[in-house]
Scaffold this motif. Structure first.
Motif, short mmCIF file in Angstrom:
data_model
loop_
_atom_site.label_atom_id
_atom_site.label_comp_id
_atom_site.label_asym_id
_atom_site.label_seq_id
_atom_site.Cartn_x
_atom_site.Cartn_y
_atom_site.Cartn_z
N LYS A 202 0.83 -1.21 0.00
CA LYS A 202 0.00 0.00 0.00
C LYS A 202 0.87 1.26 0.00
O LYS A 202 0.54 2.24 -0.67
CB LYS A 202 -0.97 -0.01 1.18
N ARG B 174 -7.87 4.88 -4.02
CA ARG B 174 -6.91 5.94 -3.65
C ARG B 174 -6.85 7.00 -4.76
O ARG B 174 -6.74 8.19 -4.48
CB ARG B 174 -5.50 5.37 -3.43
N ARG C 101 -7.80 10.99 -4.34
CA ARG C 101 -6.84 12.03 -4.71
C ARG C 101 -7.43 13.02 -5.70
O ARG C 101 -6.87 14.07 -5.93
CB ARG C 101 -5.60 11.42 -5.38
N TYR D 10 -7.99 -1.10 -4.40
CA TYR D 10 -7.28 -0.13 -3.56
C TYR D 10 -6.69 0.99 -4.41
O TYR D 10 -6.81 2.18 -4.07
CB TYR D 10 -6.17 -0.84 -2.76
N ASN E 278 0.75 4.11 -2.79
CA ASN E 278 0.55 5.51 -2.40
C ASN E 278 1.69 6.39 -2.91
O ASN E 278 1.46 7.49 -3.40
CB ASN E 278 0.40 5.63 -0.89
#
Length: 101
Positions: free
Chosen positions: A53, A86, A90, A82, A57
């Protein structure tokens, strides 16, 4: 205006397709286009879920677009949801590219 893109795909099945894009001069630079080297991914896998993760990221930092290469097994890949979530959080634009396999 140049955009940095993050690519979501099934590595084992679709890396050759991603390499076609990578080598087609439609994106500028390996890192600036959000491509991750397979060795980074493999190393993170050895360290577990949180390391993966973090890698995702970090890969999303500075990007404004997420391109999801949609193949026959993409949705089965563990971190696809995921990565998309994300990206959405964003505010990245999302582009789906269907790639029949």
């Amino acid at each position: 205006m140049a955009r940095r893109a993050y690519f979501v795909f099934h590595y084992q099945r679709d890396i050759w397709r991603v390499n076609v894009v990578r080598n087609s001069n439609v994106v500028e630079g390996f890192e600036s286009a959000g491509f991750l080297d397979s060795s980074l991914w493999e190393e993170a896998q050895k360290k577990g879920d949180e390391a993966i993760k973090r890698l995702i990221n970090d890969g999303l930092k500075g990007t404004s677009v997420t391109v999801v290469l949609i193949g026959a097994k993409t949705s089965e890949r563990e971190y696809v949801e995921y990565e998309i979530e994300r990206s959405w959080e964003r505010g990245n634009g999302l582009i789906g590219v269907y790639s029949p396999s």
